[in-house]
Write a protein that holds these residues in place. Structure first.
Motif, PDB file in Angstrom:
ATOM      1  N   TYR B 330       0.822  -1.210   0.000  1.00  0.00           N
ATOM      2  CA  TYR B 330       0.000   0.000   0.000  1.00  0.00           C
ATOM      3  C   TYR B 330       0.861   1.268   0.000  1.00  0.00           C
ATOM      4  O   TYR B 330       1.755   1.430   0.827  1.00  0.00           O
ATOM      5  N   ALA B 331       0.597   2.118  -0.986  1.00  0.00           N
ATOM      6  CA  ALA B 331       1.237   3.438  -1.110  1.00  0.00           C
ATOM      7  C   ALA B 331       2.726   3.355  -1.451  1.00  0.00           C
ATOM      8  O   ALA B 331       3.358   4.381  -1.674  1.00  0.00           O
ATOM      9  N   SER B 332       3.297   2.136  -1.509  1.00  0.00           N
ATOM     10  CA  SER B 332       4.681   2.059  -1.979  1.00  0.00           C
ATOM     11  C   SER B 332       4.672   1.470  -3.391  1.00  0.00           C
ATOM     12  O   SER B 332       4.723   2.204  -4.364  1.00  0.00           O
ATOM     13  N   GLN B 333       4.519   0.124  -3.491  1.00  0.00           N
ATOM     14  CA  GLN B 333       4.443  -0.455  -4.829  1.00  0.00           C
ATOM     15  C   GLN B 333       3.054  -0.335  -5.437  1.00  0.00           C
ATOM     16  O   GLN B 333       2.882  -0.497  -6.631  1.00  0.00           O
ATOM     17  N   CYS B 334       2.057  -0.090  -4.608  1.00  0.00           N
ATOM     18  CA  CYS B 334       0.680  -0.072  -5.098  1.00  0.00           C
ATOM     19  C   CYS B 334       0.073   1.309  -4.892  1.00  0.00           C
ATOM     20  O   CYS B 334      -0.171   1.724  -3.759  1.00  0.00           O
ATOM     21  N   THR B 335      -0.107   2.048  -6.000  1.00  0.00           N
ATOM     22  CA  THR B 335      -0.681   3.390  -5.951  1.00  0.00           C
ATOM     23  C   THR B 335      -1.726   3.489  -7.061  1.00  0.00           C
ATOM     24  O   THR B 335      -1.767   2.618  -7.931  1.00  0.00           O
ATOM     25  N   PRO B 336      -2.552   4.547  -7.066  1.00  0.00           N
ATOM     26  CA  PRO B 336      -3.550   4.642  -8.146  1.00  0.00           C
ATOM     27  C   PRO B 336      -2.921   4.656  -9.549  1.00  0.00           C
ATOM     28  O   PRO B 336      -3.542   4.197 -10.501  1.00  0.00           O
ATOM     29  N   GLU B 337      -1.669   5.161  -9.677  1.00  0.00           N
ATOM     30  CA  GLU B 337      -1.032   5.162 -11.002  1.00  0.00           C
ATOM     31  C   GLU B 337      -0.546   3.778 -11.385  1.00  0.00           C
ATOM     32  O   GLU B 337      -0.558   3.391 -12.542  1.00  0.00           O
ATOM     33  N   HIS B 338      -0.046   3.051 -10.390  1.00  0.00           N
ATOM     34  CA  HIS B 338       0.481   1.710 -10.647  1.00  0.00           C
ATOM     35  C   HIS B 338      -0.177   0.730  -9.686  1.00  0.00           C
ATOM     36  O   HIS B 338       0.448   0.272  -8.740  1.00  0.00           O
ATOM     37  N   PRO B 339      -1.456   0.432  -9.906  1.00  0.00           N
ATOM     38  CA  PRO B 339      -2.156  -0.445  -8.970  1.00  0.00           C
ATOM     39  C   PRO B 339      -1.646  -1.876  -9.074  1.00  0.00           C
ATOM     40  O   PRO B 339      -1.400  -2.363 -10.176  1.00  0.00           O
ATOM     41  N   GLU B 340      -1.462  -2.489  -7.952  1.00  0.00           N
ATOM     42  CA  GLU B 340      -1.052  -3.889  -7.917  1.00  0.00           C
ATOM     43  C   GLU B 340      -2.316  -4.730  -7.726  1.00  0.00           C
ATOM     44  O   GLU B 340      -2.522  -5.734  -8.378  1.00  0.00           O
ATOM     45  N   GLY B 341      -3.160  -4.262  -6.833  1.00  0.00           N
ATOM     46  CA  GLY B 341      -4.401  -4.980  -6.569  1.00  0.00           C
ATOM     47  C   GLY B 341      -5.591  -4.154  -7.034  1.00  0.00           C
ATOM     48  O   GLY B 341      -5.509  -2.938  -7.197  1.00  0.00           O
ATOM     49  N   ALA B 342      -6.704  -4.840  -7.241  1.00  0.00           N
ATOM     50  CA  ALA B 342      -7.868  -4.188  -7.822  1.00  0.00           C
ATOM     51  C   ALA B 342      -8.481  -3.130  -6.902  1.00  0.00           C
ATOM     52  O   ALA B 342      -9.089  -2.176  -7.366  1.00  0.00           O
ATOM     53  N   CYS B 343      -8.310  -3.281  -5.579  1.00  0.00           N
ATOM     54  CA  CYS B 343      -8.920  -2.308  -4.663  1.00  0.00           C
ATOM     55  C   CYS B 343      -8.308  -0.925  -4.822  1.00  0.00           C
ATOM     56  O   CYS B 343      -8.837   0.056  -4.330  1.00  0.00           O
ATOM     57  N   MET B 344      -7.128  -0.853  -5.479  1.00  0.00           N
ATOM     58  CA  MET B 344      -6.483   0.432  -5.678  1.00  0.00           C
ATOM     59  C   MET B 344      -6.912   1.084  -6.984  1.00  0.00           C
ATOM     60  O   MET B 344      -6.672   2.245  -7.224  1.00  0.00           O
ATOM     61  N   VAL B 345      -7.588   0.308  -7.839  1.00  0.00           N
ATOM     62  CA  VAL B 345      -7.863   0.806  -9.183  1.00  0.00           C
ATOM     63  C   VAL B 345      -9.080   1.700  -9.228  1.00  0.00           C
ATOM     64  O   VAL B 345      -9.024   2.849  -9.659  1.00  0.00           O
ATOM     65  N   SER B 346     -10.172   1.156  -8.770  1.00  0.00           N
ATOM     66  CA  SER B 346     -11.432   1.837  -8.974  1.00  0.00           C
ATOM     67  C   SER B 346     -11.604   2.956  -7.965  1.00  0.00           C
ATOM     68  O   SER B 346     -11.148   2.876  -6.834  1.00  0.00           O
ATOM     69  N   GLU B 347     -12.312   3.985  -8.392  1.00  0.00           N
ATOM     70  CA  GLU B 347     -12.679   5.094  -7.508  1.00  0.00           C
ATOM     71  C   GLU B 347     -13.430   4.566  -6.283  1.00  0.00           C
ATOM     72  O   GLU B 347     -13.476   5.212  -5.256  1.00  0.00           O
ATOM     73  N   GLU B 348     -14.062   3.410  -6.435  1.00  0.00           N
ATOM     74  CA  GLU B 348     -14.867   2.879  -5.340  1.00  0.00           C
ATOM     75  C   GLU B 348     -14.108   1.853  -4.510  1.00  0.00           C
ATOM     76  O   GLU B 348     -14.640   1.291  -3.570  1.00  0.00           O
ATOM     77  N   GLY B 349     -12.863   1.582  -4.870  1.00  0.00           N
ATOM     78  CA  GLY B 349     -12.106   0.582  -4.136  1.00  0.00           C
ATOM     79  C   GLY B 349     -11.650   1.106  -2.781  1.00  0.00           C
ATOM     80  O   GLY B 349     -11.379   2.292  -2.615  1.00  0.00           O
ATOM     81  N   ALA B 350     -11.546   0.202  -1.807  1.00  0.00           N
ATOM     82  CA  ALA B 350     -11.189   0.617  -0.455  1.00  0.00           C
ATOM     83  C   ALA B 350      -9.793   1.250  -0.424  1.00  0.00           C
ATOM     84  O   ALA B 350      -9.577   2.287   0.208  1.00  0.00           O
ATOM     85  N   CYS B 351      -8.823   0.636  -1.104  1.00  0.00           N
ATOM     86  CA  CYS B 351      -7.451   1.160  -1.063  1.00  0.00           C
ATOM     87  C   CYS B 351      -7.356   2.506  -1.772  1.00  0.00           C
ATOM     88  O   CYS B 351      -6.680   3.423  -1.315  1.00  0.00           O
ATOM     89  N   ASN B 352      -8.054   2.631  -2.911  1.00  0.00           N
ATOM     90  CA  ASN B 352      -8.037   3.882  -3.651  1.00  0.00           C
ATOM     91  C   ASN B 352      -8.631   5.012  -2.809  1.00  0.00           C
ATOM     92  O   ASN B 352      -8.079   6.107  -2.729  1.00  0.00           O
ATOM     93  N   SER B 353      -9.758   4.733  -2.140  1.00  0.00           N
ATOM     94  CA  SER B 353     -10.391   5.751  -1.308  1.00  0.00           C
ATOM     95  C   SER B 353      -9.485   6.157  -0.149  1.00  0.00           C
ATOM     96  O   SER B 353      -9.379   7.335   0.180  1.00  0.00           O
ATOM     97  N   TRP B 354      -8.837   5.162   0.471  1.00  0.00           N
ATOM     98  CA  TRP B 354      -7.902   5.484   1.561  1.00  0.00           C
ATOM     99  C   TRP B 354      -6.781   6.363   1.044  1.00  0.00           C
ATOM    100  O   TRP B 354      -6.411   7.350   1.662  1.00  0.00           O
ATOM    101  N   PHE B 355      -6.235   5.948  -0.107  1.00  0.00           N
ATOM    102  CA  PHE B 355      -5.087   6.672  -0.654  1.00  0.00           C
ATOM    103  C   PHE B 355      -5.469   8.106  -0.981  1.00  0.00           C
ATOM    104  O   PHE B 355      -4.740   9.054  -0.672  1.00  0.00           O
ATOM    105  N   LYS B 356      -6.626   8.276  -1.609  1.00  0.00           N
ATOM    106  CA  LYS B 356      -7.019   9.613  -2.047  1.00  0.00           C
ATOM    107  C   LYS B 356      -7.353  10.541  -0.887  1.00  0.00           C
ATOM    108  O   LYS B 356      -7.024  11.708  -0.902  1.00  0.00           O
ATOM    109  N   TYR B 357      -8.054   9.995   0.095  1.00  0.00           N
ATOM    110  CA  TYR B 357      -8.653  10.891   1.083  1.00  0.00           C
ATOM    111  C   TYR B 357      -7.994  10.847   2.457  1.00  0.00           C
ATOM    112  O   TYR B 357      -8.204  11.735   3.268  1.00  0.00           O
ATOM    113  N   ARG B 358      -7.233   9.765   2.751  1.00  0.00           N
ATOM    114  CA  ARG B 358      -6.748   9.618   4.126  1.00  0.00           C
ATOM    115  C   ARG B 358      -5.284   9.233   4.163  1.00  0.00           C
ATOM    116  O   ARG B 358      -4.788   8.781   5.192  1.00  0.00           O
ATOM    117  N   HIS B 359      -4.582   9.403   3.025  1.00  0.00           N
ATOM    118  CA  HIS B 359      -3.301   8.766   2.795  1.00  0.00           C
ATOM    119  C   HIS B 359      -2.308   8.764   3.956  1.00  0.00           C
ATOM    120  O   HIS B 359      -1.863   7.721   4.385  1.00  0.00           O
TER     121      HIS B 359
END
Lengths: 335, 361
Positions: B330-359
């Motif tokens: 999370y936030a190292s190898q897996c970011t919205p630009e280079h998602p490793e897992g699907a939760c980082m990809v979509s605007e609705e994914g848990a990891c993407n939301s965390w990254f965008k709003y609570r990083h």
């Protein structure tokens, strides 16, 4: 597999920044902050120099066309650098088979906008390519403006301080939504037109007292979110934005609710943010509001010393969250 | 703006937050299973309005996040065939497949185009009869009826160049699978838009069989806070049931016309969920009568061998067992630009939301 360029890298968000940093700036020996214009010494004085290319689809949209946009875009990059835009070049790449009447309409609005903005189009170039080799017409403009020495601090933001106020000159996102609506043939109860406009008249007025203006930047791709994040990184400061204070046009809000866009990430072509000394902020808003282009301007936040490099949004419901740099493809070919 | 502004007023949200703080007499964990809820919760900063004792977990409700890599590979393979265009939702463009994401495949020459609806894909087929259009049918009960109606229209037109690759999924079986997997929660914030179609009664099995609180929630800040308050009250009074907060659009029986379209075109089938694995009868496939529109049987494609081994913990995040910052990527190898897992990809994914709003919290 060889790496290929993706549309997301042209979007104005984080991927676009990475492309510029990793593939252009380092090879061209460009160091320092990425500003809207290059500031250059020319004998006694200073000039600002910039260039921009326009590939918008559709070519004609409510509130303008690719020609008007090509003039406004370059004028604005100069104006927000604190320069007085003077001379533009215009280069055209035209697809074989393009209607001459459409070309004439585009060029006529370039001439009209240049006239209104007080700049001269003094040189140009034309290439025609085979059908299918470009999409109808692409335009590049470059521009030169005169930069008074007392405006030199504006594009790099060196005099920005904690407590400075953040001002927006009008509601963001009208351009992106007007383009989207005309592409998708959507209509609204209240008509929505692009905010595409030259900003040098406004910047000229607020720069009558240049020391109070600490930074300006126009909102283009990536919208307010991209500009504020770039700024927070460049200055290494924190930023707080009050969501309630940001004016948003009703059709823009409505479409964003339906399609899941954040209006703060949508492009404008005639809006800017200004960072100003706290004691001057109200006066600047007053000056902006006295002009039709700045009628809905407002103070939307301030510079802080906390969470440097990040933008914190106080949501209108009382919650707090980060306003992040938009990433990937928002909407292709909006300018 | 009507139906929005009245649910975002600070006076409302603040008084709801106060009532929640008063009602919260122990620790509570609730799971939202709709990606729209995940995104709204973070976008409006809802966690910052809740006391520490109330924890929200994100479940498997983002259709993009749970779409398997195998499905993405198949879309890309189809879009690489001559005369085939794949029409897909924009969120899918950056989901990693085994070798490529759809966005990277476009740069390689595959023909994938973003659409906003199944109907738009059908229009593409109508306007270019020489081209075969495959619609990537992703989503839950909310989007599946739109696909069903479009397939029925294509059928009545006798269209022979329109296909569907269905990854449609059903929400209640996934919620049950999560509970069987040992996720420990006090209740569900049930998906409002799914319930518009299925009716709130689709969740009755949860309090009945598992004794957990359920509230069908809307998507505005006041909706979400009100739902949390209703859940806390159910837990406090030990009276689990299905309540509907989103009563302005959700009924007990749901949209029966949409249900009829679904039943006409689709039948339940077993489905593969990214991160959750195989869940019995949790997907939708075309019935025999409409099988000729199934891109999976109409085209023969070869897929890359799945070789992805990764430290990604999307599966555990989707089950609510861990939160995004607990993942080493999370936030190292897996970011919205280079998602490793699907939760980082979509605007609705848990990891993407965390990254965008609570990083960097």
């Amino acid at each position: 597999m060889n790496e290929k360029i993706t549309l997301g890298q042209g979007s104005g968000g984080r991927q676009a920044q990475d492309l510029i940093r990793d593939h252009f700036a380092s090879r061209f020996g460009m160091e320092g902050p990425m500003t809207d214009s290059a500031l250059l010494s020319a004998g006694e004085g200073m000039i600002a120099f910039t260039t921009d290319s326009f590939v918008i689809d559709p070519l004609f949209f409510p509130g303008g066309n690719i020609g008007k946009l090509a003039v406004c875009g370059t004028v604005n990059d100069l104006a927000v650098s604190g320069a007085e835009p003077r001379f533009l070049s215009a280069a055209f790449i035209i697809e074989e088979g393009f209607e001459v009447s459409e070309l004439d309409a585009i060029v006529a609005s370039m001439a009209a906008e240049a006239d209104a903005a007080g700049v001269m189009i003094v040189t140009g170039d034309t290439k025609v390519v085979e059908k299918g080799q470009c999409d109808r017409i692409f335009i590049n403009t470059a521009g030169v403006g005169l930069l008074p020495r007392e405006h030199m601090h504006i594009s790099s933001g060196v005099s920005v301080k904690e407590g400075d106020r953040l001002i927006i000159s009008g509601p963001p996102g009208d351009h992106a939504v007007a383009i989207l609506a005309s592409r998708r043939k959507l209509s609204f109860d209240q008509p929505l037109i692009s905010d595409c406009a030259s900003l040098n008249r406004l910047t000229g007025k607020i720069l009558e007292k240049p020391a109070a203006v600490h930074f300006m930047r126009d909102l283009t791709r990536g919208g307010l979110a991209a500009v504020l994040n770039e700024f927070a990184t460049m200055i290494s400061c924190g930023l707080t934005v009050n969501e309630e204070s940001v004016p948003i046009a009703e059709p823009v809000r409505g479409l964003c609710e339906i399609l899941g866009f954040d209006p703060l990430t949508l492009a404008s072509e005639g809006r800017m943010v200004i960072v100003a000394a706290p004691e001057a902020a109200d006066r600047i808003v007053e000056i902006l509001r006295s002009d039709p282009l700045g009628r809905e301007s407002a103070v939307i936040g301030e510079i802080t010393a906390e969470r440097r490099g990040r933008v914190v949004l106080n949501s209108s419901t009382g919650g707090r969250r980060f306003l992040d740099m938009p990433s990937g493809l928002l909407l292709p070919r909006i300018c | 703006m009507k139906f929005v502004d009245e649910f975002r007023q600070r006076s409302q949200t603040e008084s709801l937050a106060r009532l929640i703080a008063e009602a919260a007499t122990r620790d509570y964990t609730f799971m939202e299973v709709c990606g729209g809820h995940t995104s709204a919760i973070h976008r409006f900063g809802i966690p910052s309005l809740l006391p520490d004792r109330v924890r929200l977990l994100s479940g498997p409700g983002c259709p993009v996040c749970v779409t398997s890599a195998d499905y993405i590979d198949r879309l890309i393979a189809l879009a690489s065939l001559r005369d085939v265009t794949v029409a897909l939702f924009g969120d899918l463009m950056r989901v990693p497949g085994t070798l490529l994401s759809p966005a990277a495949a476009v740069a390689e020459g595959a023909d994938l185009r973003v659409v906003l609806s199944a109907h738009e894909a059908l229009q593409m087929a109508q306007s270019d009869p020489q081209r075969k259009i495959v619609f990537s049918a992703v989503g839950f009960e909310t989007t599946a009826p739109g696909t069903a109606v479009t397939v029925m229209q294509a059928d009545s037109e006798g269209r022979d160049n329109f296909y569907v690759l269905s990854a449609h999924k059903l929400m209640p079986p996934a919620m049950e699978a999560i509970l069987k997997d040992g996720t420990r929660i006090d209740g569900f914030i049930c998906p409002g838009h799914v319930a518009v179609i299925t009716g709130a009664s689709a969740f009755d099995f949860i309090p009945e069989r598992y004794g957990l609180a359920c509230v069908v929630a809307g998507f505005e800040p006041a909706d979400l806070l009100m739902s949390v308050l209703m859940l806390i009250r159910q837990v406090n009074s030990s009276s689990p049931s299905v309540e509907t907060e989103y009563s302005r659009v959700v009924s007990s029986k749901g949209n029966q016309r949409a249900q009829a379209y679904l039943a006409e075109v689709f039948e339940p089938c077993d489905a593969q969920w990214r991160g959750l694995g195989h869940i019995a009868l949790s997907g939708l496939r075309l019935r025999d009568r409409y099988r000729r529109f199934d891109a999976g049987t109409a085209f023969r494609v070869s897929l890359p061998e799945s070789t992805r081994a990764s430290a990604c913990i999307c599966g555990e995040i989707l089950r609510g067992l861990r939160s995004p910052p607990e993942c080493v990527l999370y936030a190292s190898q897996c970011t919205p630009e280079h998602p490793e897992g699907a939760c980082m990809v979509s605007e609705e994914g848990a990891c993407n939301s965390w990254f965008k709003y609570r990083h960097d919290e």
